[in-house]
Write a protein that holds these residues in place. Structure first.
Motif, PDB file in Angstrom:
ATOM      1  N   UNK A   1       0.834  -1.206   0.000  1.00 30.96           N
ATOM      2  CA  UNK A   1       0.000   0.000   0.000  1.00 30.96           C
ATOM      3  C   UNK A   1       0.864   1.250   0.000  1.00 30.96           C
ATOM      4  N   UNK A   2       1.876   1.263   0.856  1.00 36.14           N
ATOM      5  CA  UNK A   2       2.717   2.448   0.959  1.00 36.14           C
ATOM      6  C   UNK A   2       3.554   2.659  -0.291  1.00 36.14           C
TER       7      UNK A   2
ATOM      8  N   UNK B   1       1.508   4.622  -2.472  1.00 38.35           N
ATOM      9  CA  UNK B   1       1.355   6.002  -2.007  1.00 38.35           C
ATOM     10  C   UNK B   1       2.609   6.831  -2.252  1.00 38.35           C
ATOM     11  N   UNK B   2       3.786   6.172  -2.195  1.00 43.29           N
ATOM     12  CA  UNK B   2       5.027   6.908  -2.468  1.00 43.29           C
ATOM     13  C   UNK B   2       4.986   7.496  -3.875  1.00 43.29           C
TER      14      UNK B   2
ATOM     15  N   UNK C   1      -7.973  -2.844   3.162  1.00 42.72           N
ATOM     16  CA  UNK C   1      -6.803  -2.072   2.755  1.00 42.72           C
ATOM     17  C   UNK C   1      -6.381  -1.050   3.797  1.00 42.72           C
TER      18      UNK C   1
ATOM     19  N   UNK D   1       3.483  12.065   1.226  1.00 40.97           N
ATOM     20  CA  UNK D   1       2.994  10.695   1.205  1.00 40.97           C
ATOM     21  C   UNK D   1       2.064  10.478   2.397  1.00 40.97           C
ATOM     22  N   UNK D   2       0.835  10.114   2.104  1.00 41.11           N
ATOM     23  CA  UNK D   2      -0.135   9.995   3.201  1.00 41.11           C
ATOM     24  C   UNK D   2       0.103   8.713   3.993  1.00 41.11           C
TER      25      UNK D   2
END
Lengths: 356, 216
Positions: free
Chosen positions: A240-241, A244-245, B88, B120-121
């Motif tokens: 997920x991250x 997002x990056x 998620x 970046x969240x």
């Protein structure tokens, strides 16, 4: 009633007893794990902990100066404090609006009955316990960075857990972030081997915070955390991250990160089948993999579009489309815009997913 | 399907139907909304039920007493999509009760906001109503018009009652600025948005909240 879930190690208990024995009549500060207890007078004590301090609240009779470890009321007191604090700071506060409990220097009068077995026999209840709690938002990022970097991961993990969670709500400078990112991801990698359920939230938090501090060229630091099969699963959060990056820092060209994209494509290949996506977790992972490939502008996504269509699972195709449409919205809202090739690739994917 | 006050009689709920809670101090004042997280069953007034909600923190295994309810209703595909969406993001809120500063996951205006707001969240902050509204947006159902100019003004007294606030000193942390009145989303608006036919809800026209819609 919240049961005391923090148990001092035997080493800590022994240390507590030793201090009590060695300084029977002096003002004492007892260190017990992350908690520090300062005896102001025989009846007044201040307990310092990571979230603040509790003082003058304990209607506990007991002699902290007793000789025997078994009879040291300070030990019983120290045992009681974590349960008391957790009860005060969570269970009771839940009964009121969370927006009421807040704010530096707020004094809240709490009358809270506690189980007598948490304290010595003489202790019955707490009356008008005045609690002053520091707002965690006032933690100095410098101090927090220093502690996260320098605390010993093995010896001080219980304290580090709390600090990791605090860090996720903290704004750090680029210089602090450069120090913290590898440290947080290293902690996540190490403690994903833990079998303690309490370690799940801080491990995941460390990934989210550490990953949020990475530049695109550093995103491969998440590769180890994409591996599944550890006691604490990190692959979903890391995937997920990753997305997002690149959502926040889109690439300038297509296929700039082939190794990363190859790994993510491998995950998608394993999960894009009807058996796997019948599981909620696997469906989520598959979509996150697609999202990450689109965000890093990898051509490896192109034939996955046909795979998604061929699944013939309406909800999955619909949701994948809308998730990617949100990526397009993120990129469209960027003041600095996005390079044309990644944007064109995304538009092509959206058209092909939706096409009849 | 109209929303309903459960004090008038039990109702059958399906997964991710919306539950409302009345204030203990103000009759009919909706102070909280949540997604019913159980299987299809008949629910009575004040019955404790499983919910996913932004308490705070966000809980996917929470429990509240049900006082009112409403739904679109959602089909199986939409329920599935909300499930996957929750999967998620669930890691961002697990056991956050132990997390210092769990209230920081809460945000009133706007009803959801990313943290950090730039870069970046790491996670998203919601109000209880915002969580419900966003969950429905994930299945392309826009329940409520949250544009400021379309929201009714809310006084400080109403704000205090809605969020059971005694100390307004740090409202800015939750996106509330100035001295009011404010145009913000209140929990009751969600139930009124659901108090329409499925065709109206799915028409693409989000509900426009009216004054006193905090009451249901």
């Amino acid at each position: 009633m919240t049961k005391n879930s923090i148990s001092p190690s035997m080493h800590d208990k022994h240390k507590l007893g030793q201090q009590a024995q060695s300084k029977p009549k002096e003002k004492m500060r007892l260190q017990w794990g992350p908690y520090s207890i300062l005896e102001l007078t025989q009846d007044e004590r201040v307990v310092y902990f990571s979230g603040g301090k509790v003082f003058r609240g304990l209607d506990v009779s007991g002699d902290i100066q007793s000789d025997s470890l078994d009879e040291v009321k300070g030990a019983a007191l120290a045992n009681a404090i974590p349960g008391l604090l957790r009860a005060l700071l969570t269970e009771h506060i839940r009964g009121t609006s969370p927006l009421d409990w807040d704010i530096e220097d707020l004094s809240v009068d709490i009358e809270y009955p506690i189980d007598s077995d948490l304290l010595s026999d003489e202790a019955e209840h707490i009356e008008d316990c005045a609690v002053t709690v520091e707002d965690a938002s006032n933690w100095d990022p410098d101090r927090l960075t220093d502690m996260l970097i320098n605390l010993n991961a093995d010896r001080d993990w219980s304290q580090l857990r709390d600090l990791i969670l605090l860090a996720e709500d903290t704004d750090f400078t680029p210089e602090q972030s450069a120090l913290l990112a590898p440290r947080l991801l290293d902690l996540a990698t190490r403690f994903r081997e833990s079998h303690d359920p309490q370690d799940e939230p801080p491990v995941w938090s460390a990934i989210r915070t550490g990953a949020s501090m990475l530049y695109p060229d550093e995103a491969d630091r998440l590769l180890p955390l994409l591996e599944p099969g550890h006691p604490i699963e990190t692959s979903l959060v890391a995937l997920k991250m990753l997305g997002r990056i690149f959502e926040a820092q889109p690439p300038n060209e297509i296929d700039q990160y082939p190794i990363l994209a190859g790994k993510v494509r491998g995950i998608a290949d394993l999960l894009l089948n009807r058996y796997a996506i019948s599981s909620t977790q696997s469906a989520a992972m598959a979509q996150l993999a697609i999202y990450a490939l689109a965000a890093m502008a990898s051509n490896k996504i192109l034939d996955l579009v046909q795979v998604v269509r061929d699944l013939n699972v309406t909800w999955f195709r619909r949701q994948t489309f809308h998730e990617l449409a949100e990526l397009r919205d993120y990129w469209n809202d960027r003041p600095t815009g996005v390079a044309p090739e990644p944007q064109q690739l995304l538009e092509r994917i959206l058209r092909e997913i939706q096409a009849e | 399907m109209p929303a309903f006050d459960l004090s008038k009689g039990p109702q059958t709920l399906a997964r991710y139907d919306v539950i409302g809670q009345h204030s203990p101090d103000s009759p009919q004042f909706i102070t909280h909304v949540a997604l019913y997280n159980g299987e299809r069953e008949e629910i009575s007034h004040d019955q404790a039920i499983d919910v996913a909600h932004m308490r705070p923190p966000l809980q996917t295994d929470g429990s509240i007493s049900a006082h009112a309810a409403g739904c679109v209703p959602l089909d199986i595909d939409e329920i599935r999509m909300i499930e996957v969406w929750i999967a998620k993001v669930e890691d961002e809120y697990r056991q956050a009760d132990d997390k210092p500063g769990f209230r920081k996951q809460f945000h009133i205006d706007p009803p959801w906001e990313d943290y950090p707001r730039t870069g970046v969240r790491r996670y998203r902050r919601y109000s209880c109503a915002g969580f419900i509204l966003y969950a429905h947006r994930k299945v392309q159902i826009d329940l409520l018009d949250i544009n400021k100019e379309k929201l009714p003004e809310v006084s400080e007294d109403t704000l205090r009652r809605a969020y059971r606030i005694r100390n307004t000193a740090h409202l800015e942390d939750f996106g509330i600025h100035g001295n009011g009145p404010w145009r913000i989303v209140l929990a009751g608006y969600v139930l009124h948005a659901l108090d329409r036919t499925p065709e109206e809800i799915r028409s693409g026209e989000p509900y426009q909240a009216m004054p006193d819609d905090e009451l249901f």
